[in-house]
Design a protein around this motif. Structure first.
Motif, PDB file in Angstrom:
ATOM      1  N   VAL A 276     -24.003   7.941   2.630  1.00  0.00           N
ATOM      2  CA  VAL A 276     -22.595   8.056   3.015  1.00  0.00           C
ATOM      3  C   VAL A 276     -21.884   6.715   2.982  1.00  0.00           C
ATOM      4  O   VAL A 276     -20.659   6.667   3.003  1.00  0.00           O
ATOM      5  N   PHE A 277     -22.629   5.621   2.913  1.00  0.00           N
ATOM      6  CA  PHE A 277     -21.991   4.303   2.977  1.00  0.00           C
ATOM      7  C   PHE A 277     -21.081   4.038   1.782  1.00  0.00           C
ATOM      8  O   PHE A 277     -19.934   3.618   1.950  1.00  0.00           O
ATOM      9  N   LEU A 278     -21.560   4.275   0.581  1.00  0.00           N
ATOM     10  CA  LEU A 278     -20.730   4.042  -0.600  1.00  0.00           C
ATOM     11  C   LEU A 278     -19.538   5.004  -0.633  1.00  0.00           C
ATOM     12  O   LEU A 278     -18.411   4.567  -0.911  1.00  0.00           O
ATOM     13  N   PRO A 279     -19.709   6.295  -0.348  1.00  0.00           N
ATOM     14  CA  PRO A 279     -18.542   7.175  -0.291  1.00  0.00           C
ATOM     15  C   PRO A 279     -17.511   6.754   0.772  1.00  0.00           C
ATOM     16  O   PRO A 279     -16.303   6.883   0.543  1.00  0.00           O
ATOM     17  N   ILE A 280     -17.972   6.247   1.910  1.00  0.00           N
ATOM     18  CA  ILE A 280     -17.021   5.741   2.906  1.00  0.00           C
ATOM     19  C   ILE A 280     -16.285   4.537   2.334  1.00  0.00           C
ATOM     20  O   ILE A 280     -15.068   4.411   2.489  1.00  0.00           O
ATOM     21  N   ALA A 281     -17.011   3.656   1.638  1.00  0.00           N
ATOM     22  CA  ALA A 281     -16.370   2.497   1.010  1.00  0.00           C
ATOM     23  C   ALA A 281     -15.347   2.949  -0.027  1.00  0.00           C
ATOM     24  O   ALA A 281     -14.242   2.386  -0.103  1.00  0.00           O
ATOM     25  N   PHE A 282     -15.690   3.962  -0.833  1.00  0.00           N
ATOM     26  CA  PHE A 282     -14.728   4.494  -1.812  1.00  0.00           C
ATOM     27  C   PHE A 282     -13.448   4.950  -1.104  1.00  0.00           C
ATOM     28  O   PHE A 282     -12.344   4.685  -1.567  1.00  0.00           O
ATOM     29  N   GLY A 283     -13.605   5.676   0.001  1.00  0.00           N
ATOM     30  CA  GLY A 283     -12.440   6.157   0.743  1.00  0.00           C
ATOM     31  C   GLY A 283     -11.597   5.010   1.285  1.00  0.00           C
ATOM     32  O   GLY A 283     -10.362   5.037   1.216  1.00  0.00           O
ATOM     33  N   LEU A 284     -12.253   3.999   1.831  1.00  0.00           N
ATOM     34  CA  LEU A 284     -11.518   2.844   2.364  1.00  0.00           C
ATOM     35  C   LEU A 284     -10.805   2.082   1.247  1.00  0.00           C
ATOM     36  O   LEU A 284      -9.660   1.626   1.429  1.00  0.00           O
ATOM     37  N   ILE A 285     -11.437   1.964   0.085  1.00  0.00           N
ATOM     38  CA  ILE A 285     -10.792   1.299  -1.050  1.00  0.00           C
ATOM     39  C   ILE A 285      -9.598   2.113  -1.531  1.00  0.00           C
ATOM     40  O   ILE A 285      -8.541   1.559  -1.856  1.00  0.00           O
ATOM     41  N   PHE A 286      -9.751   3.429  -1.580  1.00  0.00           N
ATOM     42  CA  PHE A 286      -8.643   4.299  -1.964  1.00  0.00           C
ATOM     43  C   PHE A 286      -7.442   4.068  -1.040  1.00  0.00           C
ATOM     44  O   PHE A 286      -6.320   3.885  -1.494  1.00  0.00           O
ATOM     45  N   LEU A 287      -7.701   4.064   0.266  1.00  0.00           N
ATOM     46  CA  LEU A 287      -6.628   3.852   1.238  1.00  0.00           C
ATOM     47  C   LEU A 287      -6.062   2.437   1.147  1.00  0.00           C
ATOM     48  O   LEU A 287      -4.848   2.241   1.275  1.00  0.00           O
ATOM     49  N   ALA A 288      -6.922   1.452   0.918  1.00  0.00           N
ATOM     50  CA  ALA A 288      -6.451   0.066   0.786  1.00  0.00           C
ATOM     51  C   ALA A 288      -5.494  -0.056  -0.396  1.00  0.00           C
ATOM     52  O   ALA A 288      -4.495  -0.777  -0.316  1.00  0.00           O
ATOM     53  N   GLY A 289      -5.780   0.662  -1.477  1.00  0.00           N
ATOM     54  CA  GLY A 289      -4.874   0.653  -2.628  1.00  0.00           C
ATOM     55  C   GLY A 289      -3.483   1.128  -2.259  1.00  0.00           C
ATOM     56  O   GLY A 289      -2.474   0.559  -2.708  1.00  0.00           O
ATOM     57  N   PHE A 290      -3.410   2.170  -1.443  1.00  0.00           N
ATOM     58  CA  PHE A 290      -2.108   2.657  -0.972  1.00  0.00           C
ATOM     59  C   PHE A 290      -1.382   1.568  -0.196  1.00  0.00           C
ATOM     60  O   PHE A 290      -0.201   1.304  -0.416  1.00  0.00           O
ATOM     61  N   TRP A 291      -2.084   0.927   0.752  1.00  0.00           N
ATOM     62  CA  TRP A 291      -1.448  -0.083   1.601  1.00  0.00           C
ATOM     63  C   TRP A 291      -1.021  -1.305   0.794  1.00  0.00           C
ATOM     64  O   TRP A 291       0.048  -1.875   1.042  1.00  0.00           O
ATOM     65  N   VAL A 292      -1.817  -1.710  -0.173  1.00  0.00           N
ATOM     66  CA  VAL A 292      -1.435  -2.843  -1.033  1.00  0.00           C
ATOM     67  C   VAL A 292      -0.171  -2.483  -1.812  1.00  0.00           C
ATOM     68  O   VAL A 292       0.779  -3.277  -1.888  1.00  0.00           O
ATOM     69  N   ALA A 293      -0.154  -1.273  -2.397  1.00  0.00           N
ATOM     70  CA  ALA A 293       1.028  -0.840  -3.148  1.00  0.00           C
ATOM     71  C   ALA A 293       2.258  -0.773  -2.256  1.00  0.00           C
ATOM     72  O   ALA A 293       3.365  -1.155  -2.664  1.00  0.00           O
ATOM     73  N   MET A 294       2.089  -0.318  -1.020  1.00  0.00           N
ATOM     74  CA  MET A 294       3.225  -0.218  -0.114  1.00  0.00           C
ATOM     75  C   MET A 294       3.733  -1.598   0.312  1.00  0.00           C
ATOM     76  O   MET A 294       4.924  -1.860   0.289  1.00  0.00           O
ATOM     77  N   VAL A 295       2.824  -2.473   0.692  1.00  0.00           N
ATOM     78  CA  VAL A 295       3.212  -3.807   1.166  1.00  0.00           C
ATOM     79  C   VAL A 295       3.896  -4.602   0.058  1.00  0.00           C
ATOM     80  O   VAL A 295       4.900  -5.274   0.291  1.00  0.00           O
ATOM     81  N   PHE A 296       3.348  -4.512  -1.155  1.00  0.00           N
ATOM     82  CA  PHE A 296       3.903  -5.301  -2.261  1.00  0.00           C
ATOM     83  C   PHE A 296       4.964  -4.552  -3.060  1.00  0.00           C
ATOM     84  O   PHE A 296       5.494  -5.096  -4.033  1.00  0.00           O
ATOM     85  N   GLY A 297       5.290  -3.329  -2.651  1.00  0.00           N
ATOM     86  CA  GLY A 297       6.307  -2.542  -3.338  1.00  0.00           C
ATOM     87  C   GLY A 297       7.602  -3.289  -3.612  1.00  0.00           C
ATOM     88  O   GLY A 297       8.133  -3.234  -4.727  1.00  0.00           O
ATOM     89  N   PRO A 298       8.151  -4.017  -2.631  1.00  0.00           N
ATOM     90  CA  PRO A 298       9.401  -4.743  -2.886  1.00  0.00           C
ATOM     91  C   PRO A 298       9.297  -5.791  -4.000  1.00  0.00           C
ATOM     92  O   PRO A 298      10.278  -6.081  -4.670  1.00  0.00           O
TER      93      PRO A 298
ATOM     94  N   GLY B 219       8.720  -1.030  -6.210  1.00  0.00           N
ATOM     95  CA  GLY B 219       8.114   0.240  -5.814  1.00  0.00           C
ATOM     96  C   GLY B 219       8.671   0.732  -4.486  1.00  0.00           C
ATOM     97  O   GLY B 219       9.200  -0.049  -3.698  1.00  0.00           O
ATOM     98  N   ALA B 220       8.568   2.026  -4.264  1.00  0.00           N
ATOM     99  CA  ALA B 220       9.057   2.625  -3.014  1.00  0.00           C
ATOM    100  C   ALA B 220       8.178   3.819  -2.654  1.00  0.00           C
ATOM    101  O   ALA B 220       7.556   4.426  -3.532  1.00  0.00           O
ATOM    102  N   LEU B 221       8.146   4.142  -1.377  1.00  0.00           N
ATOM    103  CA  LEU B 221       7.367   5.293  -0.923  1.00  0.00           C
ATOM    104  C   LEU B 221       7.974   6.619  -1.396  1.00  0.00           C
ATOM    105  O   LEU B 221       7.258   7.590  -1.607  1.00  0.00           O
ATOM    106  N   VAL B 222       9.293   6.649  -1.529  1.00  0.00           N
ATOM    107  CA  VAL B 222       9.977   7.882  -1.907  1.00  0.00           C
ATOM    108  C   VAL B 222      10.898   7.585  -3.084  1.00  0.00           C
ATOM    109  O   VAL B 222      11.612   6.585  -3.075  1.00  0.00           O
ATOM    110  N   ASP B 223      10.869   8.446  -4.089  1.00  0.00           N
ATOM    111  CA  ASP B 223      11.718   8.296  -5.261  1.00  0.00           C
ATOM    112  C   ASP B 223      13.146   8.746  -4.946  1.00  0.00           C
ATOM    113  O   ASP B 223      13.363   9.531  -4.009  1.00  0.00           O
ATOM    114  N   GLU B 224      14.082   8.277  -5.739  1.00  0.00           N
ATOM    115  CA  GLU B 224      15.484   8.657  -5.538  1.00  0.00           C
ATOM    116  C   GLU B 224      15.669  10.166  -5.581  1.00  0.00           C
ATOM    117  O   GLU B 224      16.452  10.724  -4.825  1.00  0.00           O
TER     118      GLU B 224
END
Length: 161
Positions: free
Chosen positions: A91-113, A117-122
């Protein structure tokens, strides 16, 4: 690592409560990590295969290509994770995959400006939960749950309990 149970010397069929609960915790852990794996492998495809995302006529062809690539990648990683969970008993690698997946979202959100990028499209619509963007709320909740599952997996791995 198995610890020898002295009580079994007197009664070889005796199994301690802790020994009985160990498989239950491992199964719970595997099921919980499976649910999260299905979440990041399937839910984005369900959410994004529509006219507000992948079939959005306002998106460039190249942006739609990247969207399809992301969805296929997430599904592929989820399939590998499910194999690891249920065939390799990891389960360790699958948990890491999940955390990396979520980290990608947060990186995209933080650096969106910085990249426009934006959370919601026009032409999209913002869904909220408790006043937060629904993605932020859900990904925060799943992230906390994954960290709890990681702690549980480490405990089971170290102590066998």
């Amino acid at each position: 690592m198995r610890v020898f149970d002295v009580s079994r010397l007197r009664n070889p069929k005796a199994v301690s409560t802790e020994q009985k609960s160990q498989p239950v915790l491992k199964i719970f852990l595997k099921i919980a990590v499976t649910v999260i794996t299905v979440f990041y492998g399937l839910v984005p495809a369900i959410a994004d295969l529509n006219e507000t995302h992948l079939f959005n006529p306002l998106w460039s062809e190249h942006a739609r290509f990247h969207g399809a690539w992301f969805l296929a990648f997430a599904a592929g990683i989820a399939l590998i994770a499910l194999f690891l969970i249920w065939v390799r008993d990891d389960v360790f690698l699958p948990i890491a995959f999940g955390l990396i997946f979520l980290a990608g979202f947060w990186v995209a959100m933080v650096f969106g400006p910085t990249y426009g990028g934006a959370l919601v499209d026009e032409n999209g619509y913002a869904q909220t939960v408790l006043g937060l963007d629904s993605n932020m709320f859900l990904f925060s909740l799943v992230g906390v749950f994954l960290l709890i599952l990681l702690a549980l997996a480490r405990r089971i791995s170290r102590t066998g309990k």
